[in-house]
Design an enzyme around this catalytic site. Sequence first.
Site, mmCIF file in Angstrom:
data_model
loop_
_atom_site.group_PDB
_atom_site.id
_atom_site.type_symbol
_atom_site.label_atom_id
_atom_site.label_comp_id
_atom_site.label_asym_id
_atom_site.label_seq_id
_atom_site.Cartn_x
_atom_site.Cartn_y
_atom_site.Cartn_z
ATOM 1 N N ASP A 1 22.525 31.099 7.250
ATOM 2 C CA ASP A 1 21.539 30.526 6.334
ATOM 3 C C ASP A 1 21.078 31.615 5.373
ATOM 4 O O ASP A 1 20.511 32.625 5.797
ATOM 5 C CB ASP A 1 20.349 29.970 7.138
ATOM 6 C CG ASP A 1 19.417 29.127 6.292
ATOM 7 O OD1 ASP A 1 19.736 28.863 5.119
ATOM 8 O OD2 ASP A 1 18.358 28.709 6.812
ATOM 9 N N ASP B 1 23.592 26.645 0.611
ATOM 10 C CA ASP B 1 23.227 27.963 1.134
ATOM 11 C C ASP B 1 23.277 28.079 2.654
ATOM 12 O O ASP B 1 22.741 29.053 3.214
ATOM 13 C CB ASP B 1 21.827 28.348 0.643
ATOM 14 C CG ASP B 1 20.744 27.396 1.134
ATOM 15 O OD1 ASP B 1 21.101 26.301 1.609
ATOM 16 O OD2 ASP B 1 19.556 27.741 1.044
ATOM 17 N N GLU B 2 23.912 27.146 3.336
ATOM 18 C CA GLU B 2 24.030 27.286 4.793
ATOM 19 C C GLU B 2 25.276 26.565 5.304
ATOM 20 O O GLU B 2 25.765 25.631 4.688
ATOM 21 C CB GLU B 2 22.786 26.765 5.512
ATOM 22 C CG GLU B 2 22.515 25.294 5.340
ATOM 23 C CD GLU B 2 21.333 24.826 6.182
ATOM 24 O OE1 GLU B 2 21.226 25.260 7.349
ATOM 25 O OE2 GLU B 2 20.541 24.012 5.679
#
Length: 356
Positions: free
Chosen positions: A10, A104-105
């Site tokens: 993350d 983003d993860e």
Amino acid sequence: MSVRKIIHIDMDAFYASVEQRDNPSLKGRPVAVGYAGPRGVVATASYEARRYGVHSAMSAARAKRLCRGLIFVPARMETYKEISRRIHRIFHEYTDKVEPLSIDEAFLDVSHLPCATQAAREIKARIFQETGLTASAGVSVNKMLAKIASDCRKPDGLFVISPKNVQRFIASLPVEKFFGVGKVTAQKMHKLGIRKGADLRRAPLPLLLRHFGKAGQNYYEYARGRDGREVQVHRIRKSLGAEETFAQDTSEPDILSARLEDVCRKVWTRCGRAGFAGKTVTLKLKFADFKQITRSYTLPGLVSGPKQLLAVAADILAGVELKGRKVRLLGVTLSNIPKETGDGQLQFDFSPAQTS
């Protein structure tokens, strides 16, 4: 049976961290990415801003009241997407089993590697070396635990829940940390005397099913550290939609109809680009007090075109009694993929030209 090794990566305050990286004058200062106007919303806040209580999805007005020195920066989505692609290329150097959750993860299944912790450490280092950004990583035996672990030592953290420590870790975990337990569910659990994993583990399955329905089965499994979900390499799109926040709240039928037409046009254009189709049309309305409702209608067959999409959405809107309430946001979603296509990808023409 061999133990799975799952990593959850993350990125730390991704959008805001990119802006601080690219503009050194923003480093160490409270930054919010988003629109600062009267109808603006925070997309991401830096850790300096989060100390004041600023968080994503918060209105810009409230964020500025909480943090007087807050600096708003407009989003640069193409920049974020390009960085995300670079990060995912790093992931694929370690495994082909990568499941993106957002820009983003992602989850990574690294069961084939001798040491998942070492892989996570290397991935974090590679991300920083190649992008100048930090990421937090969680390592454990399943997706639920890996995701919880990645949040334990943010920012720039690495936390491992080993097989021998799973039960002890779960026992002390607040129920709010379990997947699927939001504020309302947590309050219901508290009323039942369930505040930590150990309490949840002691709760009989019939009690959980009675109070939480099908989700009760999930909570029963999670309390025992079990999560059988695989890392999904190809995630099937289940819905596609668009929404618009108005410059001014309104209950005027003509304005709502015009905005509905704009939103439906966006939805159909996106369907064309994605080759997506569905049978269920869902209308979302958010009111001036931020309360929202959704109403859906399912057709016997696929939505045939932009005119039918608009007609169905308009019928749903006509059936909503506003009772004087003004609308802040209007959204439309198409879902319910037909079984014969399986993945929602159709072969006939869905070109944006049909939206005219």
